[in-house]
Every structure is written in structure tokens, then in C-alpha cells.
Enzyme design. Structure first.
Site, PDB file in Angstrom:
ATOM      1  N   HIS A  72      22.419  -3.004  -4.229  1.00 48.98           N
ATOM      2  CA  HIS A  72      21.854  -3.391  -5.735  1.00 48.98           C
ATOM      3  C   HIS A  72      22.107  -2.472  -6.705  1.00 48.98           C
ATOM      4  O   HIS A  72      21.906  -1.070  -6.136  1.00 48.98           O
ATOM      5  CB  HIS A  72      20.489  -3.812  -5.625  1.00 48.98           C
ATOM      6  CG  HIS A  72      20.130  -5.257  -5.246  1.00 48.98           C
ATOM      7  ND1 HIS A  72      18.787  -5.644  -5.272  1.00 48.98           N
ATOM      8  CD2 HIS A  72      20.992  -6.464  -4.287  1.00 48.98           C
ATOM      9  CE1 HIS A  72      18.798  -6.966  -4.691  1.00 48.98           C
ATOM     10  NE2 HIS A  72      19.891  -7.099  -3.953  1.00 48.98           N
ATOM     11  N   TYR A 201      10.406  -6.687 -11.100  1.00 45.58           N
ATOM     12  CA  TYR A 201       8.818  -6.026 -11.109  1.00 45.58           C
ATOM     13  C   TYR A 201       8.254  -6.484 -12.294  1.00 45.58           C
ATOM     14  O   TYR A 201       8.752  -6.161 -13.527  1.00 45.58           O
ATOM     15  CB  TYR A 201       9.025  -4.616 -11.311  1.00 45.58           C
ATOM     16  CG  TYR A 201       9.555  -3.971  -9.854  1.00 45.58           C
ATOM     17  CD1 TYR A 201      10.734  -3.772  -9.460  1.00 45.58           C
ATOM     18  CD2 TYR A 201       8.627  -3.376  -9.027  1.00 45.58           C
ATOM     19  CE1 TYR A 201      11.219  -3.170  -8.026  1.00 45.58           C
ATOM     20  CE2 TYR A 201       8.896  -2.787  -7.663  1.00 45.58           C
ATOM     21  CZ  TYR A 201      10.406  -2.511  -7.466  1.00 45.58           C
ATOM     22  OH  TYR A 201      10.733  -2.006  -6.088  1.00 45.58           O
ATOM     23  N   PRO A 293       3.581   0.719  -2.482  1.00 48.06           N
ATOM     24  CA  PRO A 293       4.872   0.293  -2.102  1.00 48.06           C
ATOM     25  C   PRO A 293       5.628  -0.005  -3.179  1.00 48.06           C
ATOM     26  O   PRO A 293       6.755  -0.522  -3.212  1.00 48.06           O
ATOM     27  CB  PRO A 293       4.669  -1.057  -1.354  1.00 48.06           C
ATOM     28  CG  PRO A 293       3.300  -1.589  -1.452  1.00 48.06           C
ATOM     29  CD  PRO A 293       2.474  -0.175  -1.767  1.00 48.06           C
ATOM     30  N   LYS A 297       9.257   3.651  -1.190  1.00 47.27           N
ATOM     31  CA  LYS A 297       9.767   4.864  -0.926  1.00 47.27           C
ATOM     32  C   LYS A 297       9.291   5.127   0.479  1.00 47.27           C
ATOM     33  O   LYS A 297       9.464   6.059   1.076  1.00 47.27           O
ATOM     34  CB  LYS A 297       9.043   6.009  -1.724  1.00 47.27           C
ATOM     35  CG  LYS A 297       9.582   5.960  -3.086  1.00 47.27           C
ATOM     36  CD  LYS A 297      11.241   6.527  -2.913  1.00 47.27           C
ATOM     37  CE  LYS A 297      11.770   6.303  -4.433  1.00 47.27           C
ATOM     38  NZ  LYS A 297      13.127   6.310  -4.259  1.00 47.27           N
ATOM     39  N   TYR A 385      14.105   6.166  -8.322  1.00 41.60           N
ATOM     40  CA  TYR A 385      14.298   4.866  -7.382  1.00 41.60           C
ATOM     41  C   TYR A 385      15.310   4.975  -6.476  1.00 41.60           C
ATOM     42  O   TYR A 385      15.154   4.705  -5.454  1.00 41.60           O
ATOM     43  CB  TYR A 385      14.292   3.627  -8.388  1.00 41.60           C
ATOM     44  CG  TYR A 385      14.156   2.406  -7.730  1.00 41.60           C
ATOM     45  CD1 TYR A 385      12.879   1.814  -7.888  1.00 41.60           C
ATOM     46  CD2 TYR A 385      15.074   1.901  -7.002  1.00 41.60           C
ATOM     47  CE1 TYR A 385      12.694   0.629  -7.224  1.00 41.60           C
ATOM     48  CE2 TYR A 385      14.726   0.635  -6.161  1.00 41.60           C
ATOM     49  CZ  TYR A 385      13.553  -0.182  -6.461  1.00 41.60           C
ATOM     50  OH  TYR A 385      13.193  -1.148  -5.768  1.00 41.60           O
TER      51      TYR A 385
HETATM   52  P1  RFL Z   1       5.124   2.596  11.349  1.00 40.83           P
HETATM   53  O1  RFL Z   1       6.469   1.864  10.793  1.00 40.83           O
HETATM   54  O2  RFL Z   1       3.829   2.549  10.797  1.00 40.83           O
HETATM   55  O3  RFL Z   1       5.424   2.767  12.990  1.00 40.83           O
HETATM   56  C1  RFL Z   1       4.254   3.267  13.653  1.00 40.83           C
HETATM   57  C2  RFL Z   1       4.450   3.004  14.982  1.00 40.83           C
HETATM   58  O4  RFL Z   1       3.462   3.678  15.759  1.00 40.83           O
HETATM   59  C3  RFL Z   1       2.782   2.708  16.776  1.00 40.83           C
HETATM   60  N1  RFL Z   1       1.404   3.259  16.833  1.00 40.83           N
HETATM   61  C4  RFL Z   1       1.173   3.575  18.303  1.00 40.83           C
HETATM   62  N2  RFL Z   1       1.892   3.788  19.258  1.00 40.83           N
HETATM   63  C5  RFL Z   1       1.307   4.252  20.282  1.00 40.83           C
HETATM   64  N3  RFL Z   1       0.067   4.864  20.390  1.00 40.83           N
HETATM   65  C6  RFL Z   1      -0.689   4.496  19.412  1.00 40.83           C
HETATM   66  N4  RFL Z   1      -2.083   4.870  19.436  1.00 40.83           N
HETATM   67  C7  RFL Z   1      -0.104   4.125  18.115  1.00 40.83           C
HETATM   68  N5  RFL Z   1      -0.676   3.724  16.953  1.00 40.83           N
HETATM   69  C8  RFL Z   1       0.361   3.034  16.252  1.00 40.83           C
HETATM   70  C9  RFL Z   1       2.933   1.513  15.581  1.00 40.83           C
HETATM   71  O5  RFL Z   1       2.732   0.209  16.409  1.00 40.83           O
HETATM   72  C10 RFL Z   1       4.096   1.587  14.906  1.00 40.83           C
HETATM   73  O6  RFL Z   1       5.185   1.019  15.855  1.00 40.83           O
HETATM   74  O7  RFL Z   1       5.532   4.350  10.577  1.00 40.83           O
HETATM   75  P2  RFL Z   1       6.862   4.844  10.299  1.00 40.83           P
HETATM   76  O8  RFL Z   1       7.602   4.998  11.253  1.00 40.83           O
HETATM   77  O9  RFL Z   1       6.491   6.126   9.656  1.00 40.83           O
HETATM   78  O10 RFL Z   1       7.489   3.935   9.098  1.00 40.83           O
HETATM   79  C11 RFL Z   1       6.861   4.287   7.730  1.00 40.83           C
HETATM   80  C12 RFL Z   1       7.078   2.651   7.371  1.00 40.83           C
HETATM   81  O11 RFL Z   1       6.790   1.634   8.108  1.00 40.83           O
HETATM   82  C13 RFL Z   1       6.359   2.247   5.921  1.00 40.83           C
HETATM   83  O12 RFL Z   1       6.268   3.598   5.044  1.00 40.83           O
HETATM   84  C14 RFL Z   1       7.167   1.404   4.852  1.00 40.83           C
HETATM   85  O13 RFL Z   1       6.983   0.216   5.507  1.00 40.83           O
HETATM   86  C15 RFL Z   1       6.405   1.349   3.659  1.00 40.83           C
HETATM   87  N6  RFL Z   1       7.153   0.286   2.765  1.00 40.83           N
HETATM   88  C16 RFL Z   1       8.406   0.353   2.082  1.00 40.83           C
HETATM   89  N7  RFL Z   1       9.046   1.550   2.222  1.00 40.83           N
HETATM   90  C17 RFL Z   1      10.094   1.632   1.704  1.00 40.83           C
HETATM   91  O14 RFL Z   1      10.912   2.578   1.875  1.00 40.83           O
HETATM   92  N8  RFL Z   1      10.718   0.610   0.880  1.00 40.83           N
HETATM   93  C18 RFL Z   1      10.081  -0.462   0.790  1.00 40.83           C
HETATM   94  O15 RFL Z   1      10.571  -1.353  -0.094  1.00 40.83           O
HETATM   95  C19 RFL Z   1       8.824  -0.624   1.271  1.00 40.83           C
HETATM   96  N9  RFL Z   1       8.099  -1.763   1.084  1.00 40.83           N
HETATM   97  C20 RFL Z   1       6.488  -0.741   2.735  1.00 40.83           C
HETATM   98  C21 RFL Z   1       6.760  -1.979   1.655  1.00 40.83           C
HETATM   99  C22 RFL Z   1       5.257  -1.184   3.245  1.00 40.83           C
HETATM  100  C23 RFL Z   1       4.638  -2.591   3.252  1.00 40.83           C
HETATM  101  N10 RFL Z   1       3.476  -2.552   3.755  1.00 40.83           N
HETATM  102  C24 RFL Z   1       3.171  -3.651   4.749  1.00 40.83           C
HETATM  103  C25 RFL Z   1       2.618  -1.545   3.950  1.00 40.83           C
HETATM  104  C26 RFL Z   1       6.144  -3.078   1.590  1.00 40.83           C
HETATM  105  C27 RFL Z   1       5.097  -3.309   2.265  1.00 40.83           C
HETATM  106  C28 RFL Z   1       4.396  -4.574   1.934  1.00 40.83           C
HETATM  107  C1  PHB Z   2      10.479  -5.780  -0.255  1.00 38.69           C
HETATM  108  O1  PHB Z   2      11.687  -6.180  -0.534  1.00 38.69           O
HETATM  109  O2  PHB Z   2       9.685  -5.738   0.698  1.00 38.69           O
HETATM  110  C2  PHB Z   2      10.060  -4.544  -1.483  1.00 38.69           C
HETATM  111  C3  PHB Z   2      11.047  -4.390  -2.392  1.00 38.69           C
HETATM  112  C4  PHB Z   2      10.529  -3.194  -3.372  1.00 38.69           C
HETATM  113  C5  PHB Z   2       9.248  -2.655  -3.285  1.00 38.69           C
HETATM  114  C6  PHB Z   2       8.535  -3.214  -2.395  1.00 38.69           C
HETATM  115  C7  PHB Z   2       8.829  -4.027  -1.251  1.00 38.69           C
HETATM  116  O3  PHB Z   2       9.068  -2.005  -4.106  1.00 38.69           O
END
Ligand code: RFL
Ligand code: PHB
Length: 391
Positions: A72, A201, A293, A297, A385
Site C-alpha cells: 500500500h 481511518y 493499534p 506499530k 506510518y
Molecule cells: P505476542 O504476539 O503477544 O506473543 C507472546 C507469546 O508469548 C506467549 N506466552 C507465554 N509463553 C510461555 N509462558 C508464558 N507464561 C506465556 N505467556 C504468554 C503467548 O501465548 C504468545 O504466543 O507478543 P510479541 O511477539 O511481542 O508480538 C507483539 C504483537 O503481537 C503486537 O504488538 C501486535 O499484534 C500489535 N498490533 C499491531 N502491530 C502492528 O505492528 N501493526 C498492526 O497493524 C497491529 N494491529 C495489533 C493490531 C494488536 C491488536 N490486538 C489484538 C492487541 C491490531 C490489534 C487489534
Molecule cells: C489491521 O489490519 O488489523 C490493522 C491495520 C491498521 C491498524 C491496526 C490494525 O492501525
């Protein structure tokens, strides 16, 4: 059992760290609480910065992303019933982002680790870390009914916000910064072809909405809701109706509908722990910091942390140099705070704040007008971004 780096958590941070260490000839074992299927199906982030894409490509785990990821070159901001495009390519010298689900990155990394003989212990219970101030820290856990002890040189706490690594550090040794927002996101995954190519957005009087996608068949959508929102109150019809209202542009833009495959509520917070290290325990990704989110990032920061950590560990093993490890926290935090600011700013500009005065709401609209009409202001949004870090 013994390894050089014991990793807690098989999210993007833990898996990528293990992969990078393998390429550097450093052994690691990943201990993960959930099943392989669970982590491969956990729907989260979707937007990868160019730096993240480059790292996955350079380290040989980018082939499916290159085929299936959607590049994109802009996003749209909708407010006041109008639509404004932020043209990343024009504003940043050709840069963009790639839309490719986090769970797809996780699948690709697990597949590669296993093909390379990597050791991932899924469904580990009672995981705990010990002697992290010594040169032989340990991870204890129960796997397939047996208590195991993993002796390590270092432990990487990649276990997310609710993990056990950060709480194992005495609170007096850490400074935490925390902001909880008075709203959450209701997210859905729908079996509907995307209605247009770029993300939208939307700031609407009823609240924020985000239009995104995962593939040519799957749309990803979010609605601002209350933090204690009861999903049972949100029928599919109510969700679609709110999405049509908030995402509408007043000029006949159509949102494609389809069966809703998944619904969830995500609370919003900004959180940072300093420092990201205690002795031989290093925190990376969501274990150390959370962003709302809105700036997309979280995963990109997790990737940056482990890139820095892998390079620091390489310096330690190859050159006996501790400098990289000593600078780990400071190096990561410089980027983290910059992205904290950006994520907080995007969140503040785009959401409805019920406690804000009429004045505050007019200032919010004025900010959107400014960002979409001034080249300097749109350039600032665009470079943050796409993830450029000019100093
Ligand atoms: P994770 O992915 O949470 O992975 C942690 C892992 O540790 C495990 N765990 C354990 N394992 C052993 N013993 C324990 N006691 C444990 N406790 C937990 C868990 O099961 C899991 O497998 O962390 P990590 O690797 O630091 O990754 C971070 C990302 O997951 C997170 O920052 C992103 O998902 C945030 N996020 C977004 N980030 C982006 O860069 N771009 C995006 O577009 C974006 N959109 C989002 C998001 C997060 C969202 N939610 C659901 C929070 C959109 C949403 C809705
Ligand atoms: C997504 O596609 O899940 C998504 C995209 C942009 C954001 C957050 C989540 O800022």
C-alpha cells in the site's frame, strides 16, 4: 537441557529472534504456553513497515509474504463526511507498507524454524524464570507431563504483555509508564472482498472506525466501543450498520458485507517498561511495551527489538563484546518512545473522547484539517506510518 538463549513465547518476537540467532549459529529453545494451532490462528496485526518486510526477506522467510502481501502506498482519513488521501509514496520518496497478517508471519516463521531443526515447546505449563542475575539463568516448565529445566546463557522474555518475564523482575528495578484509554476496538474478520485497496481511518461523531483487509477475499474492520463492551450486544446487523455509518463518505462509497468469521474486543493502552533488561533477562516486544493499534506499530516494534537483541548477542558470542547488550535497552527505547508518541497522537486525533469538551472536539477536527491540508503535517504522518527514522 541446555541452550545458549532460552526464549519465552512464540509470538513474532520470540520466533523471529530464534530464527535470527539460528542464522548466526547461536542455539535457542522456545517455550510457548499455547498450542501451535492457537498461535497460528491468533488474528492481530496486519501492517508491516518496509524495515520489517526487508528483514523478513533478507533472512529468507519472505517468499509467501512477497506473493500474498498487499503493498500500500497510502491511507485514507475520513472525517466530516469527506475523504482525504495521505499519499505515502509522494510524501516519503516512494515508501509504503505491506498488509500481511501477523498470523501469516507467525506461520512462516514456525515453518522455517522447524525446517531448520528448531526446538519449540508448545503447550508448556507453569513456565518460570530463575537466577536471571547469574551467568546461568534457567527456565522451568512442565511439558508433556514432565517438569523440565532449561539452562541458558541468556533468557529472552518474548511472552507478551500478560507473560511471566516482566513480573519476575522486582518492581523497584523497573520504571513503568502507563496510559489506559477510555475505549476499546471491536474487531471483526469478514468473508467479504475488500471494497477498496487502501485502509480507511475514520473519525465519526459516533466513534472511530477502521477499514482494513487480509486478502482479496477477507476484510478486517474495527469499531471504537466501550472497554467493557459486551459482544453479545453486537449482532452482525448492528456491527454492519455502525460500520456503514462511520465509514460512509457521503458520496456513495460502498462497504462490502459478508459472513463474520470472528469478533473480538481489544482494550487500548500505552505502556513502557524501562529498562528492558535485568541481568541476563532481556524483554522484547509486547512484554516490554504496548501501543494502541491506531498507528499499526506493535509488531513492527517487536521486530525491531529482536533485531537489536540478535545483533547484540552476536557481538557477545563472536567478539566477547558486551557493549551491544549494555546498549540494548537504550537503543530500543529511542524507537519505542518515538512510536509511542505517534500511536498516542493517531489515537487522540481519531477517536471520540466522551469526557472532552466541545472546544477539545473542535481542536481535534482542526488537527485533522491541518494534517490533510498541509504538506508538512501529512509528511510527518506519512514518515512515521511507513516507519522512517530520520534523526
Ligand atoms: P505476542 O504476539 O503477544 O506473543 C507472546 C507469546 O508469548 C506467549 N506466552 C507465554 N509463553 C510461555 N509462558 C508464558 N507464561 C506465556 N505467556 C504468554 C503467548 O501465548 C504468545 O504466543 O507478543 P510479541 O511477539 O511481542 O508480538 C507483539 C504483537 O503481537 C503486537 O504488538 C501486535 O499484534 C500489535 N498490533 C499491531 N502491530 C502492528 O505492528 N501493526 C498492526 O497493524 C497491529 N494491529 C495489533 C493490531 C494488536 C491488536 N490486538 C489484538 C492487541 C491490531 C490489534 C487489534
Ligand atoms: C489491521 O489490519 O488489523 C490493522 C491495520 C491498521 C491498524 C491496526 C490494525 O492501525
Amino acid at each position: 537441557m541446555r541452550t545458549q538463549v532460552g526464549i519465552v513465547g512464540a509470538g513474532p518476537a520470540g520466533l523471529l529472534l530464534s530464527h535470527l540467532l539460528h542464522l548466526q549459529g547461536i542455539s535457542s529453545v522456545i517455550v510457548e504456553a499455547r498450542s501451535r494451532r492457537y498461535v497460528e490462528e491468533r488474528i492481530r496485526a496486519g501492517v508491516l513497515e518496509q524495515g520489517t518486510v526487508d528483514l523478513l526477506n533478507e533472512t529468507g522467510v519472505g517468499s509467501r509474504m512477497r506473493r500474498e502481501g498487499l503493498v500500500h502506498h497510502g491511507i485514507e482519513l475520513r472525517f466530516g463526511g469527506r475523504n482525504h488521501r495521505i499519499d505515502f509514496a509522494a510524501l516519503t520518496g516512494g515508501h509504503g507498507v505491506t498488509v500481511y497478517g501477523q498470523h501469516e508471519v507467525v506461520k512462516d516463521l514456525i515453518q522455517q524454524r522447524l525446517a531448520d531443526g528448531g526446538d519449540i515447546r508448545f503447550e508448556a505449563a507453569d513456565v518460570s524464570v530463575h537466577e536471571t542475575d547469574s551467568a546461568r539463568p534457567k527456565i522451568r516448565f512442565t511439558h508433556q507431563g514432565e517438569v523440565q529445566e532449561l539452562d541458558c546463557d541468556f533468557i529472552a522474555g518474548c511472552d507478551g504483555f500478560h507473560g511471566i518475564c516482566r513480573p519476575s523482575i522486582p518492581p523497584a528495578q523497573l520504571k513503568t509508564y502507563d496510559r489506559v484509554y477510555p475505549f476499546a476496538w471491536l474487531g471483526i474478520l469478514a468473508e467479504a472482498p475488500p471494497s477498496q485497496d487502501e485502509l480507511i481511518y475514520a473519525n465519526h461523531p459516533d466513534g472511530f472506525a477502521l477499514y482494513s483487509m487480509r486478502s482479496p477475499q477477507i476484510t478486517r474492520l474495527y469499531l471504537q466501543c466501550r472497554p467493557d463492551e459486551d459482544l453479545a450486544q453486537w449482532s452482525d446487523d448492528r456491527i454492519w450498520s455502525a460500520l456503514h455509518t462511520r465509514l460512509g463518505d457521503g458520496a456513495g462509497w460502498r462497504l462490502n458485507e459478508g459472513p463474520i468469521l470472528q469478533k473480538s474486543v481489544t482494550p487500548m493502552r500505552s505502556f513502557v517498561t524501562e529498562p528492558m533488561r535485568r541481568g541476563r533477562l532481556f524483554l522484547a516486544g509486547d512484554a516490554a511495551h504496548i501501543v494502541p493499534p491506531t498507528g499499526a506499530k506493535g509488531m513492527n516494534l517487536a521486530v525491531h527489538d529482536v533485531k537489536v537483541l540478535a545483533a547484540a548477542l552476536d557481538g557477545f558470542y563472536r567478539k566477547d563484546a558486551e557493549q551491544g547488550l549494555e546498549l540494548y535497552s537504550e537503543t530500543c527505547l529511542a524507537r519505542i518512545w518515538r512510536m509511542q508518541r505517534f500511536s498516542w497522537w493517531m489515537t487522540s486525533m481519531l477517536h471520540r473522547f466522551d469526557d472532552k469538551s466541545d472546544f477539545d472536539q473542535r481542536v481535534q477536527l482542526a488537527e485533522l484539517e491541518y494534517v490533510t491540508s498541509s504538506r508538512a503535517a501529512s509528511e510527518s504522518l506519512a514518515e512515521n506510518y511507513v516507519g522512517l527514522m530520520r534523526r
